[in-house]
Write a protein that holds these residues in place. Structure first.
Motif, PDB file in Angstrom:
ATOM      1  N   ARG A 129       0.836  -1.210   0.000  1.00 34.68           N
ATOM      2  CA  ARG A 129       0.000   0.000   0.000  1.00 34.68           C
ATOM      3  C   ARG A 129       0.869   1.257   0.000  1.00 34.68           C
ATOM      4  NH1 ARG A 129      -5.204   1.383   1.116  1.00 34.68           N
ATOM      5  NH2 ARG A 129      -5.525   3.440   2.036  1.00 34.68           N
ATOM      6  N   ALA A 130       1.948   1.238   0.784  1.00 27.27           N
ATOM      7  CA  ALA A 130       2.848   2.384   0.824  1.00 27.27           C
ATOM      8  C   ALA A 130       3.540   2.584  -0.524  1.00 27.27           C
ATOM      9  CB  ALA A 130       3.883   2.187   1.932  1.00 27.27           C
ATOM     10  N   LEU A 131       3.955   1.495  -1.146  1.00 25.91           N
ATOM     11  CA  LEU A 131       4.596   1.582  -2.459  1.00 25.91           C
ATOM     12  C   LEU A 131       3.621   2.101  -3.512  1.00 25.91           C
ATOM     13  CD1 LEU A 131       6.675  -1.729  -2.461  1.00 25.91           C
ATOM     14  CD2 LEU A 131       7.548   0.604  -2.218  1.00 25.91           C
ATOM     15  N   ALA A 132       2.366   1.672  -3.418  1.00 29.72           N
ATOM     16  CA  ALA A 132       1.352   2.115  -4.381  1.00 29.72           C
ATOM     17  C   ALA A 132       1.098   3.611  -4.263  1.00 29.72           C
ATOM     18  CB  ALA A 132       0.057   1.338  -4.177  1.00 29.72           C
ATOM     19  N   ALA A 133       1.153   4.139  -3.037  1.00 38.43           N
ATOM     20  CA  ALA A 133       0.941   5.571  -2.847  1.00 38.43           C
ATOM     21  C   ALA A 133       2.082   6.373  -3.456  1.00 38.43           C
ATOM     22  CB  ALA A 133       0.810   5.874  -1.357  1.00 38.43           C
ATOM     23  N   ARG A 134       3.287   5.812  -3.416  1.00 37.73           N
ATOM     24  CA  ARG A 134       4.455   6.533  -3.949  1.00 37.73           C
ATOM     25  C   ARG A 134       4.606   6.341  -5.454  1.00 37.73           C
ATOM     26  NH1 ARG A 134       9.921   5.307  -4.442  1.00 37.73           N
ATOM     27  NH2 ARG A 134       9.612   3.258  -3.489  1.00 37.73           N
ATOM     28  N   LEU A 135       4.411   5.098  -5.905  1.00 37.08           N
ATOM     29  CA  LEU A 135       4.539   4.776  -7.329  1.00 37.08           C
ATOM     30  C   LEU A 135       3.337   3.938  -7.762  1.00 37.08           C
ATOM     31  CD1 LEU A 135       8.342   3.828  -7.605  1.00 37.08           C
ATOM     32  CD2 LEU A 135       7.245   5.899  -8.480  1.00 37.08           C
ATOM     33  N   PRO A 136       2.234   4.557  -8.146  1.00 37.28           N
ATOM     34  CA  PRO A 136       1.046   3.804  -8.553  1.00 37.28           C
ATOM     35  C   PRO A 136       1.299   2.987  -9.804  1.00 37.28           C
ATOM     36  CG  PRO A 136       0.779   6.135  -9.022  1.00 37.28           C
ATOM     37  CD  PRO A 136       2.018   6.013  -8.207  1.00 37.28           C
ATOM     38  N   ALA A 137       0.606   1.875  -9.905  1.00 35.01           N
ATOM     39  CA  ALA A 137       0.766   0.973 -11.045  1.00 35.01           C
ATOM     40  C   ALA A 137      -0.153   1.366 -12.195  1.00 35.01           C
ATOM     41  CB  ALA A 137       0.471  -0.467 -10.616  1.00 35.01           C
ATOM     42  N   SER A 138       0.180   0.896 -13.365  1.00 31.81           N
ATOM     43  CA  SER A 138      -0.663   1.016 -14.546  1.00 31.81           C
ATOM     44  C   SER A 138      -0.906  -0.380 -15.090  1.00 31.81           C
ATOM     45  CB  SER A 138       0.002   1.887 -15.625  1.00 31.81           C
ATOM     46  OG  SER A 138       0.214   3.202 -15.162  1.00 31.81           O
ATOM     47  N   TYR A 139      -1.982  -0.519 -15.863  1.00 31.00           N
ATOM     48  CA  TYR A 139      -2.301  -1.822 -16.455  1.00 31.00           C
ATOM     49  C   TYR A 139      -2.256  -1.703 -17.971  1.00 31.00           C
ATOM     50  CZ  TYR A 139      -4.637  -6.300 -17.204  1.00 31.00           C
ATOM     51  OH  TYR A 139      -4.940  -7.584 -17.584  1.00 31.00           O
ATOM     52  N   ALA A 140      -1.316  -2.402 -18.580  1.00 29.18           N
ATOM     53  CA  ALA A 140      -1.185  -2.410 -20.034  1.00 29.18           C
ATOM     54  C   ALA A 140      -1.983  -3.594 -20.575  1.00 29.18           C
ATOM     55  CB  ALA A 140       0.281  -2.523 -20.440  1.00 29.18           C
ATOM     56  N   ALA A 141      -3.218  -3.337 -20.981  1.00 27.50           N
ATOM     57  CA  ALA A 141      -4.106  -4.403 -21.472  1.00 27.50           C
ATOM     58  C   ALA A 141      -3.826  -4.673 -22.942  1.00 27.50           C
ATOM     59  CB  ALA A 141      -5.563  -4.006 -21.278  1.00 27.50           C
ATOM     60  N   PHE A 142      -3.649  -5.950 -23.290  1.00 31.07           N
ATOM     61  CA  PHE A 142      -3.427  -6.266 -24.696  1.00 31.07           C
ATOM     62  C   PHE A 142      -4.381  -7.312 -25.241  1.00 31.07           C
ATOM     63  CE2 PHE A 142       0.121  -8.194 -22.188  1.00 31.07           C
ATOM     64  CZ  PHE A 142      -0.308  -9.504 -22.164  1.00 31.07           C
ATOM     65  N   ASP A 143      -5.343  -7.761 -24.427  1.00 30.90           N
ATOM     66  CA  ASP A 143      -6.338  -8.703 -24.943  1.00 30.90           C
ATOM     67  C   ASP A 143      -7.569  -8.665 -24.045  1.00 30.90           C
ATOM     68  OD1 ASP A 143      -7.470 -10.582 -26.590  1.00 30.90           O
ATOM     69  OD2 ASP A 143      -6.027 -12.177 -26.179  1.00 30.90           O
ATOM     70  N   VAL A 144      -8.724  -8.965 -24.626  1.00 30.13           N
ATOM     71  CA  VAL A 144      -9.963  -9.096 -23.870  1.00 30.13           C
ATOM     72  C   VAL A 144     -10.453 -10.526 -24.046  1.00 30.13           C
ATOM     73  CG1 VAL A 144     -11.307  -8.130 -25.801  1.00 30.13           C
ATOM     74  CG2 VAL A 144     -12.320  -8.239 -23.516  1.00 30.13           C
ATOM     75  N   LEU A 145     -10.740 -11.208 -22.942  1.00 27.32           N
ATOM     76  CA  LEU A 145     -11.098 -12.623 -22.967  1.00 27.32           C
ATOM     77  C   LEU A 145     -12.581 -12.863 -22.708  1.00 27.32           C
ATOM     78  CD1 LEU A 145      -8.052 -14.027 -20.962  1.00 27.32           C
ATOM     79  CD2 LEU A 145      -8.274 -13.665 -23.432  1.00 27.32           C
ATOM     80  N   ALA A 146     -13.256 -11.883 -22.172  1.00 24.17           N
ATOM     81  CA  ALA A 146     -14.697 -12.004 -21.928  1.00 24.17           C
ATOM     82  C   ALA A 146     -15.287 -10.605 -21.779  1.00 24.17           C
ATOM     83  CB  ALA A 146     -14.969 -12.829 -20.666  1.00 24.17           C
ATOM     84  N   HIS A 147     -16.549 -10.477 -22.223  1.00 24.57           N
ATOM     85  CA  HIS A 147     -17.262  -9.213 -22.046  1.00 24.57           C
ATOM     86  C   HIS A 147     -18.755  -9.496 -22.071  1.00 24.57           C
ATOM     87  CE1 HIS A 147     -18.674  -5.086 -22.715  1.00 24.57           C
ATOM     88  NE2 HIS A 147     -17.541  -4.736 -22.141  1.00 24.57           N
ATOM     89  N   PRO A 148     -19.514  -8.937 -21.111  1.00 30.10           N
ATOM     90  CA  PRO A 148     -20.931  -9.278 -20.979  1.00 30.10           C
ATOM     91  C   PRO A 148     -21.798  -8.855 -22.155  1.00 30.10           C
ATOM     92  CG  PRO A 148     -20.385  -7.416 -19.572  1.00 30.10           C
ATOM     93  CD  PRO A 148     -19.095  -7.946 -20.106  1.00 30.10           C
ATOM     94  N   GLU A 149     -21.381  -7.839 -22.901  1.00 32.83           N
ATOM     95  CA  GLU A 149     -22.199  -7.342 -24.012  1.00 32.83           C
ATOM     96  C   GLU A 149     -21.761  -7.881 -25.368  1.00 32.83           C
ATOM     97  OE1 GLU A 149     -22.017  -3.117 -23.675  1.00 32.83           O
ATOM     98  OE2 GLU A 149     -23.448  -3.038 -22.000  1.00 32.83           O
ATOM     99  N   HIS A 150     -20.775  -8.770 -25.373  1.00 33.71           N
ATOM    100  CA  HIS A 150     -20.256  -9.284 -26.636  1.00 33.71           C
ATOM    101  C   HIS A 150     -20.041 -10.796 -26.595  1.00 33.71           C
ATOM    102  CE1 HIS A 150     -19.505  -5.253 -28.357  1.00 33.71           C
ATOM    103  NE2 HIS A 150     -19.274  -4.916 -27.105  1.00 33.71           N
TER     104      HIS A 150
END
Length: 246
Positions: free
Chosen positions: A102-123
């Motif tokens: 939690r302390a590390l996240a406050a100092r250096l927040p993460a990002s999410y590099a999404a490169f694929d979608v495996l499920a979606h409720p509307e598709h």
């Protein structure tokens, strides 16, 4: 689709493939992560299938706010530091305790590099995973079009613990009394790591019997002073998602 998903992994080859049907992605130095938005919240899985949500709440929180339940993404958890991706920071976060994460996240927040979608409720739900890559890629762009590159941090509030559901040492849910409410309600299912930590904190508190929660499920009532932090906005009109113990 069965969870946890074991993602397809890259392998080294001596030369790059050629031809019109090949697509290439930029390699980022992070931790492979399946991000699953459920009805109750978000679950983050490592490449080996281990649940790692508690260490990456700065990814789980915005995902819960911005993705529809039933969405499953494949990608990489990365941390930007000084304009570059810092793999050491990712490793430090993954290997840390919950408080340290939690302390590390406050100092250096993460990002999410999404490169694929495996499920979606509307598709088509989980059937998305069986579609050609070009279709999944187009859907990924559509799903993330309104999310944007910034992390939206969420406010939290406190709730008093009044009981638990399941084994005391590893409760499945907590019975909580949020500020301003008079009747206890049950939290979303707890992450296994967080459940073990909360169970240890509740181990010696006296039991006060079985009670009925607002959702109609019973819980074991406790006389405890424990207070937990929950996501603001997940109270009276949503799921109570526990972040940590106070």
């Amino acid at each position: 689709m069965e969870y946890p998903i074991r993602p397809a992994l890259a392998r080294a080859v001596p030369t790059l493939p050629t031809g019109p049907n090949w697509h290439f992605e930029i390699k980022v130095d992070g931790h492979r992560m399946i991000l699953r938005r459920t009805e109750d919240g978000v679950i983050c899985y490592s490449r080996t299938g281990r649940t790692v949500t508690s260490h990456w709440m700065d990814l789980a929180v915005p995902a819960m706010q911005q993705l529809l339940p039933g969405t499953v993404l494949d990608g990489e958890a990365v941390i930007w530091n000084g304009g570059t991706i810092d793999f050491g920071a990712v490793q430090a976060r993954a290997a840390s305790s919950l408080d340290r994460a939690r302390a590390l996240a406050a100092r250096l927040p993460a990002s999410y590099a999404a490169f694929d979608v495996l499920a979606h409720p509307e598709h088509g739900g989980a059937a998305v995973a069986a579609r050609p890559y070009t279709e999944r890629r187009a859907l990924l762009v559509e799903v993330l079009a309104d999310v944007g590159p910034k992390i939206r941090h969420a406010d939290t509030t406190d709730a008093r613990v009044v009981g638990f559901v399941g084994p005391r040492r590893r409760p499945r849910r907590l019975a909580l009394l949020p500020a301003g409410e008079s009747r206890p309600r049950l939290s979303a299912p707890l992450d296994p790591v967080l459940a073990a930590r909360l169970g240890a904190l509740l181990a010696d508190d006296p039991v006060e019997g079985e009670h009925l929660a607002a959702a109609g499920e019973t819980y074991t009532a406790l006389a405890t002073e424990l207070v937990v932090e929950v996501l603001a906005g997940t109270g009276r009109h949503g799921t109570l998602s526990v972040v940590r113990a106070r």
